[in-house]
Scaffold this motif. Structure first.
Motif, mmCIF file in Angstrom:
data_model
loop_
_atom_site.group_PDB
_atom_site.id
_atom_site.type_symbol
_atom_site.label_atom_id
_atom_site.label_comp_id
_atom_site.label_asym_id
_atom_site.label_seq_id
_atom_site.Cartn_x
_atom_site.Cartn_y
_atom_site.Cartn_z
ATOM 1 N N CYS A 159 0.607 -1.567 -0.393
ATOM 2 C CA CYS A 159 -0.336 0.160 0.064
ATOM 3 C C CYS A 159 1.157 1.444 -0.136
ATOM 4 O O CYS A 159 0.774 1.764 -0.785
ATOM 5 N N VAL A 160 1.763 1.272 0.965
ATOM 6 C CA VAL A 160 2.979 2.103 1.251
ATOM 7 C C VAL A 160 3.795 2.824 -0.211
ATOM 8 O O VAL A 160 3.948 3.864 -0.540
ATOM 9 N N PHE A 161 4.096 1.940 -0.656
ATOM 10 C CA PHE A 161 4.913 1.542 -2.143
ATOM 11 C C PHE A 161 4.506 1.831 -2.962
ATOM 12 O O PHE A 161 4.568 2.472 -4.172
ATOM 13 N N ALA A 162 2.837 0.957 -3.126
ATOM 14 C CA ALA A 162 1.997 1.923 -4.592
ATOM 15 C C ALA A 162 1.657 2.833 -4.515
ATOM 16 O O ALA A 162 1.834 4.085 -5.682
ATOM 17 N N ALA A 163 1.454 3.807 -3.852
ATOM 18 C CA ALA A 163 0.480 5.301 -3.307
ATOM 19 C C ALA A 163 2.082 6.328 -3.979
ATOM 20 O O ALA A 163 2.011 6.734 -4.829
#
Length: 142
Positions: A113-117
């Motif tokens: 979630c963090v990296f995709a955002a």
């Protein structure tokens, strides 16, 4: 006798989003960890309304997606705290988002979630970490 090699200047042809002319459904990039195959029922239920490309950290899951006709892209993901590996993850996702141009990026699990955002923000598509954010898109699609 010398062999001559002719160099031909290659011109870059601008890429067009050909899929939008053929298929008007929004492209959704699903980003998950090693258990991304748990999202296959979700993809199968929604693939009439959306096109999907699934990014998973386990390349061995590719066959499960291919058997169902779902595009799968492996990406590197370290489960440990590893800043260099994490940067590689963001860069790999960003490159993928830039080439595929998804309309929605939807991620599962904490690190994805963090990296995709971060990657989506750098590449330009809409980041969508909450399933409730799909509601407006579902209302728009006939």
């Amino acid at each position: 006798a010398a062999i001559r090699v002719a160099c031909v200047k290659q011109t870059r042809i601008p890429r067009r989003r050909m899929a939008t002319k053929i298929d008007q459904r929004p492209l959704v990039a699903l980003i998950g960890g090693p258990d991304v195959d748990a999202r296959i029922p979700l993809v199968e239920e929604l693939k009439g309304r959306f096109r999907f490309v699934v990014h998973g950290s386990d390349p061995l899951k590719a066959d499960r997606f291919a058997q169902r006709g779902i595009a799968f892209r492996p990406y590197p993901l370290s489960r440990r705290v590893a800043p260099i590996a994490d940067l590689r993850t963001v860069m790999a996702l960003r490159a993928s988002f830039q080439s595929e141009r998804p309309d929605v990026v939807h991620a599962f699990d904490t690190k994805p979630c963090v990296f995709a955002a971060l990657a989506a923000r750098a590449a330009g598509p809409v980041a969508c970490p909450d399933p409730r954010a799909w509601a407006p898109a579902l209302r728009r699609i006939p």
